[in-house]
Design a protein around this motif. Structure first.
Motif, PDB file in Angstrom:
ATOM      1  N   GLU A 367       0.841  -1.193   0.000  1.00  0.00           N
ATOM      2  CA  GLU A 367       0.000   0.000   0.000  1.00  0.00           C
ATOM      3  C   GLU A 367       0.875   1.242   0.000  1.00  0.00           C
ATOM      4  O   GLU A 367       1.881   1.303   0.706  1.00  0.00           O
ATOM      5  CB  GLU A 367      -0.921   0.017   1.219  1.00  0.00           C
ATOM      6  CG  GLU A 367      -1.837   1.231   1.247  1.00  0.00           C
ATOM      7  CD  GLU A 367      -2.769   1.227   2.441  1.00  0.00           C
ATOM      8  OE1 GLU A 367      -2.792   0.220   3.161  1.00  0.00           O
ATOM      9  OE2 GLU A 367      -3.464   2.245   2.644  1.00  0.00           O
ATOM     10  N   CYS A 370       2.675   2.824   3.192  1.00  0.00           N
ATOM     11  CA  CYS A 370       2.629   1.916   4.351  1.00  0.00           C
ATOM     12  C   CYS A 370       4.008   1.285   4.559  1.00  0.00           C
ATOM     13  O   CYS A 370       4.621   0.787   3.613  1.00  0.00           O
ATOM     14  CB  CYS A 370       1.587   0.822   4.146  1.00  0.00           C
ATOM     15  SG  CYS A 370       1.422  -0.287   5.566  1.00  0.00           S
ATOM     16  N   LEU A 399       0.001  -7.224   1.367  1.00  0.00           N
ATOM     17  CA  LEU A 399      -0.719  -6.128   2.008  1.00  0.00           C
ATOM     18  C   LEU A 399      -0.861  -6.408   3.499  1.00  0.00           C
ATOM     19  O   LEU A 399      -1.066  -7.555   3.920  1.00  0.00           O
ATOM     20  CB  LEU A 399      -2.122  -5.967   1.396  1.00  0.00           C
ATOM     21  CG  LEU A 399      -2.183  -5.465  -0.051  1.00  0.00           C
ATOM     22  CD1 LEU A 399      -3.599  -5.586  -0.585  1.00  0.00           C
ATOM     23  CD2 LEU A 399      -1.703  -4.014  -0.140  1.00  0.00           C
ATOM     24  N   GLY A 403      -4.848  -2.969   4.938  1.00  0.00           N
ATOM     25  CA  GLY A 403      -4.817  -2.786   3.493  1.00  0.00           C
ATOM     26  C   GLY A 403      -5.532  -3.905   2.767  1.00  0.00           C
ATOM     27  O   GLY A 403      -6.215  -3.683   1.759  1.00  0.00           O
ATOM     28  N   ILE A 407      -8.738  -3.442   0.302  1.00  0.00           N
ATOM     29  CA  ILE A 407      -8.757  -3.770  -1.125  1.00  0.00           C
ATOM     30  C   ILE A 407      -9.950  -4.632  -1.485  1.00  0.00           C
ATOM     31  O   ILE A 407     -10.372  -4.708  -2.637  1.00  0.00           O
ATOM     32  CB  ILE A 407      -7.427  -4.451  -1.535  1.00  0.00           C
ATOM     33  CG1 ILE A 407      -7.173  -4.227  -3.038  1.00  0.00           C
ATOM     34  CG2 ILE A 407      -7.448  -5.954  -1.212  1.00  0.00           C
ATOM     35  CD1 ILE A 407      -5.776  -4.574  -3.474  1.00  0.00           C
ATOM     36  N   ASN A 414      -8.956   1.067  -6.314  1.00  0.00           N
ATOM     37  CA  ASN A 414      -7.501   1.129  -6.203  1.00  0.00           C
ATOM     38  C   ASN A 414      -6.875   1.064  -7.578  1.00  0.00           C
ATOM     39  O   ASN A 414      -7.514   0.645  -8.563  1.00  0.00           O
ATOM     40  CB  ASN A 414      -6.981  -0.010  -5.326  1.00  0.00           C
ATOM     41  CG  ASN A 414      -7.248  -1.375  -5.924  1.00  0.00           C
ATOM     42  OD1 ASN A 414      -6.505  -1.859  -6.774  1.00  0.00           O
ATOM     43  ND2 ASN A 414      -8.350  -2.012  -5.490  1.00  0.00           N
ATOM     44  N   THR A 421       3.344  -0.132  -6.105  1.00  0.00           N
ATOM     45  CA  THR A 421       2.532   0.126  -4.916  1.00  0.00           C
ATOM     46  C   THR A 421       1.062   0.282  -5.295  1.00  0.00           C
ATOM     47  O   THR A 421       0.723   0.551  -6.454  1.00  0.00           O
ATOM     48  CB  THR A 421       3.016   1.399  -4.186  1.00  0.00           C
ATOM     49  OG1 THR A 421       2.932   2.513  -5.089  1.00  0.00           O
ATOM     50  CG2 THR A 421       4.437   1.218  -3.697  1.00  0.00           C
ATOM     51  N   ARG A 423      -2.476   2.268  -4.701  1.00  0.00           N
ATOM     52  CA  ARG A 423      -3.062   3.508  -4.192  1.00  0.00           C
ATOM     53  C   ARG A 423      -4.572   3.330  -4.103  1.00  0.00           C
ATOM     54  O   ARG A 423      -5.219   2.835  -5.041  1.00  0.00           O
ATOM     55  CB  ARG A 423      -2.746   4.681  -5.129  1.00  0.00           C
ATOM     56  CG  ARG A 423      -3.396   5.993  -4.717  1.00  0.00           C
ATOM     57  CD  ARG A 423      -3.017   7.099  -5.672  1.00  0.00           C
ATOM     58  NE  ARG A 423      -1.600   7.425  -5.574  1.00  0.00           N
ATOM     59  CZ  ARG A 423      -0.957   8.266  -6.408  1.00  0.00           C
ATOM     60  NH1 ARG A 423      -1.636   8.822  -7.416  1.00  0.00           N
ATOM     61  NH2 ARG A 423       0.326   8.520  -6.234  1.00  0.00           N
ATOM     62  N   PHE A 424      -5.137   3.707  -2.960  1.00  0.00           N
ATOM     63  CA  PHE A 424      -6.564   3.540  -2.716  1.00  0.00           C
ATOM     64  C   PHE A 424      -7.297   4.869  -2.864  1.00  0.00           C
ATOM     65  O   PHE A 424      -6.756   5.935  -2.553  1.00  0.00           O
ATOM     66  CB  PHE A 424      -6.802   2.997  -1.297  1.00  0.00           C
ATOM     67  CG  PHE A 424      -6.371   1.569  -1.118  1.00  0.00           C
ATOM     68  CD1 PHE A 424      -5.139   1.250  -0.588  1.00  0.00           C
ATOM     69  CD2 PHE A 424      -7.214   0.539  -1.487  1.00  0.00           C
ATOM     70  CE1 PHE A 424      -4.737  -0.061  -0.430  1.00  0.00           C
ATOM     71  CE2 PHE A 424      -6.828  -0.781  -1.351  1.00  0.00           C
ATOM     72  CZ  PHE A 424      -5.590  -1.084  -0.815  1.00  0.00           C
TER      73      PHE A 424
END
Length: 428
Positions: A367, A370, A399, A403, A407, A414, A421, A423-424
């Motif tokens: 993530e 993170c 994750l 995370g 997801i 995402n 990586t 991204r949300f």
């Protein structure tokens, strides 16, 4: 004719004046010319008199809280320190003794008789105050009387031991029940106090502070004894020799102080633990992965990377070669482009080898932003298996638990960024 009233002198004040007058009369008498018998008798009497004076002073202090009120001091200890110029610590100690003797009259009586000195009185009163709350009421005065009686025969160190066992003496029938209850309380307390902390010193070492139950410490001591036994050959004998500039590693080993031998023994103990016997957690259980490029492995001064549950460490190539022979150490040699070589094959579910390979690709959660270590993460299929996704490394990411939940949550979308990586975005 006017008659002036004169307040009579209180007996305690009169006694204090008499004592001081008597001492003044012998102020210039040299004890050098006393016979040994007279000197011995004088010392015994003076010690007994001192006990009596200490008790009398404590009795007056316990009865005089108004002194502090009238003078604006916090308590009698503060007043005494100010008026007599003794130290605050000693004044507070005298106040504590006064309160203790007020609560335990038999101890006070022993001091008045000159058979209990101040140190003994403090030991006895502390022991009595520390008696279990459920101690039978009839046992408490018996315990007090017993310890006062023992004070006439034993010095403070011996009396301190007797005080800890007083209930066993006066109530032997309840010893087993008290012992069981005490041990149960100690075990509960030990469980609550158990902890372990790591503190990096940034000089190649980490300080480990650990508090564990006595039984655990005993077990550890037995395990370490196997590595400190005279018949044991230390695994790092040559390293010890090199560090000490001595060619004979075995001589260096036995020259070490015991605490250093235990430290090296602890290192050996960890390296000899079979990872297959340990519970699995995160992705790799208890295994460490040591990585080093193939070209660097051939150089004496190369460095390797260790991936563990708390992040990344750097070690020498020599140390990497040694660790590669140990149980629970996974050597991973990287190709020219840093690709992982032959750690495992794919299958329907992510294999242990694939999980290890993912850790090598990325040392933390995938993530964005993170930094949870990869060893504490979970494997996620970017394309769900149920929807035709494949268990290939390029389609797998690691994750952390939050995370991983995110997801799969319908509240988020995402995207995978070019650096791998995730991204949300919260759905609006």
């Amino acid at each position: 004719m006017v008659v002036q009233y004169v307040e009579p002198t209180h007996p305690i004040v009169g006694a204090a004046h008499t004592v001081r007058k008597a001492l003044t009369e012998v102020a210039d008498v040299n004890p050098l010319f006393m016979s040994p018998t007279a000197q011995a008798e004088a010392l015994r009497e003076l010690v007994a008199a001192e006990c009596q004076l200490v008790e009398l002073r404590a009795r007056v202090m316990a009865a005089a809280p108004k002194i502090a009120d009238q003078s604006g001091k916090n308590d009698t200890a503060a007043w005494l320190a100010h008026e007599t110029h003794i130290g605050p610590r000693e004044a507070k100690a005298q106040k504590r003794l006064a309160e203790a003797l007020d609560a335990w009259p038999a101890v006070a009586a022993g001091m008045r008789a000159g058979v209990v000195n101040r140190e003994q009185a403090e030991i006895i009163t502390r022991a009595l105050n520390a008696l279990p709350e459920d101690t039978a009421a009839e046992l408490i005065p018996r315990a007090e009387a017993h310890l006062v009686d023992e004070a006439s025969r034993w010095n403070p160190n011996q009396l301190r031991v007797l005080a800890r066992q007083v209930l066993d003496v006066i109530d032997p029938d309840g010893t087993e029940a008290r012992e069981a209850k005490k041990l149960a309380a100690e075990e509960r307390s030990a469980f609550q106090k158990t902890r372990l902390n790591f503190a990096k010193k940034h000089d190649g070492t980490t300080k480990i502070t650990i508090v564990v139950p006595d039984l655990t410490a005993t077990r550890l001591a037995h395990l370490l004894h196997a590595f400190t036994s005279p018949r044991h050959d230390p695994a790092d004998k040559q390293a010890l020799a090199d560090a000490a500039g001595d060619e004979a590693g075995e001589r260096v080993w036995w020259k070490l102080p015991n605490n250093k031998k235990l430290g090296h023994a602890f290192c050996e103990l960890l390296e000899n633990i079979d990872p297959n016997s340990m519970p699995q957690h995160g992705t790799t259980g208890t295994e460490l992965i040591v990585t080093i490029p193939l070209a660097d492995l051939r150089r004496d001064l190369a460095a390797a990377t260790v991936l563990g549950p708390n992040g990344v460490e750097r070690i020498t190539a020599n140390e990497a070669r040694r660790l590669a022979c140990e149980a629970g150490i996974i050597p991973a040699v990287l190709g020219g482009q840093g690709h992982v070589l032959d750690l495992g094959r794919t299958s329907r579910l992510a294999t242990k080898a694939q999980k290890k390979a993912l850790i090598l690709i990325r040392a933390t959660c995938s993530e964005e932003g993170c930094d949870v270590p990869a060893a504490m993460t979970e494997v996620h299929h970017l394309n769900a298996w149920s929807q035709g996704g494949k268990t290939d490394l390029k389609d797998l990411v690691l994750l952390c638990k939050p995370g991983h939940r995110r997801i799969h949550s319908p509240d988020y979308t995402n995207e995978r960024l070019p650096d791998g990586t995730i991204r949300f975005y919260r759905r609006t």
